[in-house]
Design an enzyme around this catalytic site. Structure first.
Site, PDB file in Angstrom:
ATOM      1  CD  GLU A  13      -3.259  -0.707   1.981  1.00 11.77           C
ATOM      2  OE1 GLU A  13      -4.202   0.044   1.638  1.00 11.77           O
ATOM      3  OE2 GLU A  13      -3.210  -1.262   3.096  1.00 11.77           O
ATOM      4  CG  ASP A 130      -2.461  -7.025   3.555  1.00  6.84           C
ATOM      5  OD1 ASP A 130      -3.029  -8.063   3.950  1.00  6.84           O
ATOM      6  OD2 ASP A 130      -3.016  -5.916   3.529  1.00  6.84           O
ATOM      7  CG  ASN A 132      -6.076  -8.146   2.480  1.00  5.24           C
ATOM      8  OD1 ASN A 132      -6.500  -7.703   3.542  1.00  5.24           O
ATOM      9  ND2 ASN A 132      -5.586  -7.363   1.522  1.00  5.24           N
ATOM     10  CG  HIS A 235      -1.437  -3.660   7.801  1.00  8.90           C
ATOM     11  ND1 HIS A 235      -1.735  -4.977   7.514  1.00  8.90           N
ATOM     12  CD2 HIS A 235      -2.280  -2.912   7.043  1.00  8.90           C
ATOM     13  CE1 HIS A 235      -2.716  -5.029   6.621  1.00  8.90           C
ATOM     14  NE2 HIS A 235      -3.058  -3.784   6.320  1.00  8.90           N
TER      15      HIS A 235
END
Length: 245
Positions: A13, A130, A132, A235
């Site tokens: 991100e 990540d 997810n 995070h």
């Protein structure tokens, strides 16, 4: 970055394109930085920073749909390929979940091929980032109320289990080799309500490696800050130390 002793840092991100980041942030002193931005402005984006100069690098995993989405970047170091992954988050019953499932299908095939190719070259593989998906009940605090939510759907958990199965994907959840019991520790907490203060989190950030590298893991921790006001992300970094031999 100035305080870490890590040899490799994987980011997800990132969102900004490289030219939008100040040079001292984009290229920290003492690091080699590679970025994979998304064609969708302000979304996704991954990066890998290494102390040593990579021998090679690749953006994407050969997917016509996802290679320009800023979700996968890998670099080659001596005897090791390290990748930064940002798997789509999905949303139950929507096109976003369909997209996530398409990604998972394509990416699984690539993971298997990557492991096989690395083995033929005498290399290990490490995919950080990540994912997810919370794999098991010990990987999120409120698992009973989240069984129909993206990130803990039965089919997602089954897929990740396939990645970790020796007879299928052949990869290892490195953190769980050192901390098998749980619950947690978690790596993500919603900004809503008191999730962080109550440690109502999810473990969705992983080091996923070939078994040879996993066997060299000596320490693992989630670098969770002490209080809500110290957070700089929803995070927390997952840091694992591996022995050189």
């Amino acid at each position: 970055m100035a305080s870490t002793s890590a040899d490799v840092v994987c980011l997800q991100e990132v969102r900004a394109e490289a030219h939008q980041i100040p040079d001292e942030v984009r290229n920290p002193e003492g690091w080699h930085a590679l970025y994979a931005p998304s064609v969708a402005k302000g979304r996704a984006g991954v990066a890998v920073l290494t102390r040593a100069a990579p021998e090679g690098s690749r953006i994407g995993f050969g997917s016509e749909e996802f290679d320009l989405s800023g979700r996968y970047l890998e670099v080659d170091l001596p005897g090791l390929t390290v990748a930064s992954l940002y798997l789509p988050s999905g949303e139950t019953g929507t096109e976003r979940q369909d997209e996530k499932e398409r990604f998972m299908k394509e990416f699984y095939s690539y993971l298997v091929a990557l492991r096989q190719r690395a083995a033929s070259e005498g290399r290990e593989v490490l995919v950080c980032g990540d994912w997810n998906i919370a794999h098991r009940e010990i990987d999120l605090k409120n698992w009973k109320t989240n069984q129909k939510q993206a990130g803990f759907l039965p089919e997602e958990r089954e897929w990740l289990g396939k990645v970790f199965a020796p007879e299928d994907g052949g990869y290892t959840d490195v953190f769980r080799t050192l901390h098998p019991e749980g619950p947690g520790p978690y790596t993500w907490w919603s900004y809503r309500g008191q999730a962080f203060n109550n440690d109502a989190g999810w473990r969705i950030d992983y080091h996923v490696s070939t078994p040879g590298l996993a066997a060299r893991a000596t320490a693992a921790r989630v670098e969770r800050v002490e209080s809500y006001d110290q957070r700089w992300s929803d995070h927390s970094p997952v840091t694992i130390t591996y022995s050189a031999v």
